[in-house]
Design a protein around this motif. Structure first.
Motif, PDB file in Angstrom:
ATOM      1  N   ALA A 100     -47.926  44.469   9.073  1.00 20.15           N
ATOM      2  CA  ALA A 100     -48.538  43.882   7.882  1.00 20.15           C
ATOM      3  C   ALA A 100     -47.708  44.200   6.643  1.00 20.15           C
ATOM      4  O   ALA A 100     -47.511  43.336   5.776  1.00 20.15           O
ATOM      5  N   LEU A 101     -47.211  45.421   6.569  1.00 16.19           N
ATOM      6  CA  LEU A 101     -46.367  45.818   5.441  1.00 16.19           C
ATOM      7  C   LEU A 101     -45.084  44.996   5.400  1.00 16.19           C
ATOM      8  O   LEU A 101     -44.652  44.542   4.329  1.00 16.19           O
ATOM      9  N   ILE A 102     -44.480  44.782   6.553  1.00 15.14           N
ATOM     10  CA  ILE A 102     -43.267  43.951   6.629  1.00 15.14           C
ATOM     11  C   ILE A 102     -43.573  42.528   6.172  1.00 15.14           C
ATOM     12  O   ILE A 102     -42.824  41.929   5.397  1.00 15.14           O
ATOM     13  N   ALA A 103     -44.684  41.957   6.624  1.00 14.32           N
ATOM     14  CA  ALA A 103     -45.047  40.583   6.263  1.00 14.32           C
ATOM     15  C   ALA A 103     -45.326  40.438   4.772  1.00 14.32           C
ATOM     16  O   ALA A 103     -45.022  39.408   4.175  1.00 14.32           O
ATOM     17  N   VAL A 104     -45.896  41.465   4.165  1.00 14.36           N
ATOM     18  CA  VAL A 104     -46.229  41.387   2.742  1.00 14.36           C
ATOM     19  C   VAL A 104     -45.012  41.623   1.858  1.00 14.36           C
ATOM     20  O   VAL A 104     -44.815  40.949   0.848  1.00 14.36           O
ATOM     21  N   LEU A 105     -44.154  42.576   2.228  1.00 22.30           N
ATOM     22  CA  LEU A 105     -43.048  42.957   1.351  1.00 22.30           C
ATOM     23  C   LEU A 105     -41.781  42.120   1.523  1.00 22.30           C
ATOM     24  O   LEU A 105     -40.959  42.068   0.610  1.00 22.30           O
ATOM     25  N   THR A 106     -41.605  41.466   2.657  1.00 24.23           N
ATOM     26  CA  THR A 106     -40.373  40.715   2.900  1.00 24.23           C
ATOM     27  C   THR A 106     -40.124  39.617   1.858  1.00 24.23           C
ATOM     28  O   THR A 106     -39.014  39.531   1.326  1.00 24.23           O
ATOM     29  N   PRO A 107     -41.103  38.772   1.512  1.00 22.01           N
ATOM     30  CA  PRO A 107     -40.817  37.746   0.489  1.00 22.01           C
ATOM     31  C   PRO A 107     -40.431  38.343  -0.862  1.00 22.01           C
ATOM     32  O   PRO A 107     -39.526  37.836  -1.544  1.00 22.01           O
ATOM     33  N   ALA A 108     -41.095  39.426  -1.258  1.00 20.55           N
ATOM     34  CA  ALA A 108     -40.771  40.046  -2.547  1.00 20.55           C
ATOM     35  C   ALA A 108     -39.364  40.642  -2.529  1.00 20.55           C
ATOM     36  O   ALA A 108     -38.630  40.539  -3.528  1.00 20.55           O
ATOM     37  N   ILE A 109     -38.973  41.233  -1.427  1.00 21.55           N
ATOM     38  CA  ILE A 109     -37.628  41.818  -1.320  1.00 21.55           C
ATOM     39  C   ILE A 109     -36.574  40.719  -1.345  1.00 21.55           C
ATOM     40  O   ILE A 109     -35.544  40.844  -2.022  1.00 21.55           O
ATOM     41  N   ILE A 110     -36.812  39.629  -0.627  1.00 22.91           N
ATOM     42  CA  ILE A 110     -35.853  38.508  -0.623  1.00 22.91           C
ATOM     43  C   ILE A 110     -35.715  37.926  -2.022  1.00 22.91           C
ATOM     44  O   ILE A 110     -34.594  37.649  -2.484  1.00 22.91           O
ATOM     45  N   LEU A 111     -36.822  37.744  -2.725  1.00 25.72           N
ATOM     46  CA  LEU A 111     -36.774  37.213  -4.090  1.00 25.72           C
ATOM     47  C   LEU A 111     -36.051  38.174  -5.030  1.00 25.72           C
ATOM     48  O   LEU A 111     -35.252  37.736  -5.875  1.00 25.72           O
ATOM     49  N   ALA A 112     -36.287  39.464  -4.898  1.00 27.84           N
ATOM     50  CA  ALA A 112     -35.602  40.439  -5.743  1.00 27.84           C
ATOM     51  C   ALA A 112     -34.098  40.407  -5.501  1.00 27.84           C
ATOM     52  O   ALA A 112     -33.309  40.459  -6.454  1.00 27.84           O
ATOM     53  N   ILE A 113     -33.691  40.299  -4.241  1.00 25.29           N
ATOM     54  CA  ILE A 113     -32.257  40.217  -3.936  1.00 25.29           C
ATOM     55  C   ILE A 113     -31.652  38.959  -4.536  1.00 25.29           C
ATOM     56  O   ILE A 113     -30.566  38.998  -5.132  1.00 25.29           O
ATOM     57  N   ALA A 114     -32.338  37.830  -4.415  1.00 22.75           N
ATOM     58  CA  ALA A 114     -31.823  36.570  -4.962  1.00 22.75           C
ATOM     59  C   ALA A 114     -31.695  36.636  -6.481  1.00 22.75           C
ATOM     60  O   ALA A 114     -30.687  36.187  -7.049  1.00 22.75           O
ATOM     61  N   LEU A 115     -32.695  37.196  -7.157  1.00 26.43           N
ATOM     62  CA  LEU A 115     -32.637  37.285  -8.616  1.00 26.43           C
ATOM     63  C   LEU A 115     -31.559  38.262  -9.080  1.00 26.43           C
ATOM     64  O   LEU A 115     -30.866  37.999 -10.073  1.00 26.43           O
ATOM     65  N   LEU A 116     -31.413  39.373  -8.383  1.00 27.65           N
ATOM     66  CA  LEU A 116     -30.349  40.319  -8.740  1.00 27.65           C
ATOM     67  C   LEU A 116     -28.976  39.705  -8.512  1.00 27.65           C
ATOM     68  O   LEU A 116     -28.051  39.924  -9.304  1.00 27.65           O
ATOM     69  N   TRP A 117     -28.841  38.929  -7.441  1.00 23.57           N
ATOM     70  CA  TRP A 117     -27.567  38.255  -7.175  1.00 23.57           C
ATOM     71  C   TRP A 117     -27.263  37.258  -8.279  1.00 23.57           C
ATOM     72  O   TRP A 117     -26.139  37.202  -8.761  1.00 23.57           O
ATOM     73  N   ARG A 118     -28.239  36.468  -8.725  1.00 22.77           N
ATOM     74  CA  ARG A 118     -28.019  35.510  -9.814  1.00 22.77           C
ATOM     75  C   ARG A 118     -27.675  36.232 -11.116  1.00 22.77           C
ATOM     76  O   ARG A 118     -26.830  35.787 -11.877  1.00 22.77           O
ATOM     77  N   PHE A 119     -28.362  37.358 -11.387  1.00 17.61           N
ATOM     78  CA  PHE A 119     -28.077  38.133 -12.588  1.00 17.61           C
ATOM     79  C   PHE A 119     -26.648  38.663 -12.544  1.00 17.61           C
ATOM     80  O   PHE A 119     -25.918  38.607 -13.535  1.00 17.61           O
ATOM     81  N   TRP A 120     -26.229  39.142 -11.384  1.00 17.91           N
ATOM     82  CA  TRP A 120     -24.864  39.665 -11.214  1.00 17.91           C
ATOM     83  C   TRP A 120     -23.842  38.553 -11.415  1.00 17.91           C
ATOM     84  O   TRP A 120     -22.826  38.740 -12.074  1.00 17.91           O
ATOM     85  N   LYS A 121     -24.100  37.359 -10.833  1.00 22.58           N
ATOM     86  CA  LYS A 121     -23.184  36.222 -11.000  1.00 22.58           C
ATOM     87  C   LYS A 121     -23.128  35.783 -12.463  1.00 22.58           C
ATOM     88  O   LYS A 121     -22.071  35.420 -12.959  1.00 22.58           O
ATOM     89  N   PHE A 122     -24.264  35.801 -13.156  1.00 21.53           N
ATOM     90  CA  PHE A 122     -24.292  35.410 -14.560  1.00 21.53           C
ATOM     91  C   PHE A 122     -23.508  36.404 -15.413  1.00 21.53           C
ATOM     92  O   PHE A 122     -22.825  36.008 -16.346  1.00 21.53           O
ATOM     93  N   ARG A 123     -23.617  37.680 -15.086  1.00 22.91           N
ATOM     94  CA  ARG A 123     -22.871  38.696 -15.843  1.00 22.91           C
ATOM     95  C   ARG A 123     -21.358  38.521 -15.654  1.00 22.91           C
ATOM     96  O   ARG A 123     -20.590  38.798 -16.555  1.00 22.91           O
ATOM     97  N   GLN A 124     -20.938  38.050 -14.478  1.00 23.72           N
ATOM     98  CA  GLN A 124     -19.511  37.830 -14.227  1.00 23.72           C
ATOM     99  C   GLN A 124     -18.999  36.610 -14.954  1.00 23.72           C
ATOM    100  O   GLN A 124     -17.882  36.606 -15.446  1.00 23.72           O
ATOM    101  N   HIS A 125     -19.793  35.534 -14.971  1.00 25.15           N
ATOM    102  CA  HIS A 125     -19.372  34.254 -15.560  1.00 25.15           C
ATOM    103  C   HIS A 125     -20.441  33.758 -16.523  1.00 25.15           C
ATOM    104  O   HIS A 125     -21.213  32.863 -16.186  1.00 25.15           O
ATOM    105  N   PRO A 126     -20.543  34.321 -17.719  1.00 27.71           N
ATOM    106  CA  PRO A 126     -21.589  33.876 -18.646  1.00 27.71           C
ATOM    107  C   PRO A 126     -21.347  32.436 -19.109  1.00 27.71           C
ATOM    108  O   PRO A 126     -20.214  31.963 -19.149  1.00 27.71           O
ATOM    109  N   VAL A 127     -22.428  31.758 -19.457  1.00 24.53           N
ATOM    110  CA  VAL A 127     -22.345  30.390 -19.956  1.00 24.53           C
ATOM    111  C   VAL A 127     -21.709  30.423 -21.336  1.00 24.53           C
ATOM    112  O   VAL A 127     -22.090  31.210 -22.190  1.00 24.53           O
ATOM    113  N   GLU A 128     -20.732  29.570 -21.520  1.00 23.04           N
ATOM    114  CA  GLU A 128     -19.997  29.567 -22.799  1.00 23.04           C
ATOM    115  C   GLU A 128     -20.683  28.710 -23.825  1.00 23.04           C
ATOM    116  O   GLU A 128     -21.283  27.751 -23.603  1.00 23.04           O
TER     117      GLU A 128
END
Length: 105
Positions: free
Chosen positions: A77-105
């Motif tokens: 049950a813990l795996i089923a509840v936390l997996t979507p939140a962990i995947i979303l956190a990884i995706a948002l951190l990845w986008r934040f990291w990509k934005f920090r590398q190449h900011p919009v001009e």
């Protein structure tokens, strides 16, 4: 009047890129045309999400009876509840990291 320009990079697509201040060489369009463009983008996205949802539900309906049952434990049950939140956190951190590398001009 709203000013329109063709996005040069993938991360420039969106409302902000459609309402950028004037630069030389931009085509001037109406707010109606910008709204039409946004509606087309949103409609395509909604259709893709609906198709993905339909395919997942069909897989669950027809393929799940042949799979072994998952035991009802607190760990599962813990795996089923936390997996979507962990995947979303990884995706948002990845986008934040990509934005920090190449900011919009």
């Amino acid at each position: 009047m709203v000013l329109w320009f063709k996005a040069q990079k993938p991360y420039q697509v969106g409302i902000c890129s459609l309402l950028i201040s004037a630069k030389k060489g931009n085509n001037i369009t109406t707010a109606y045309q910008v709204a039409q463009k946004l509606m087309g983008i949103q409609f395509n996205f909604i259709v893709k999400v609906l198709i993905l949802s339909l395919s997942i539900s069909l897989v669950i309906k027809y393929a799940s009876p042949s799979l072994p049952p998952i035991p009802a434990t607190s760990g599962n049950a813990l795996i089923a509840v936390l997996t979507p939140a962990i995947i979303l956190a990884i995706a948002l951190l990845w986008r934040f990291w990509k934005f920090r590398q190449h900011p919009v001009e």
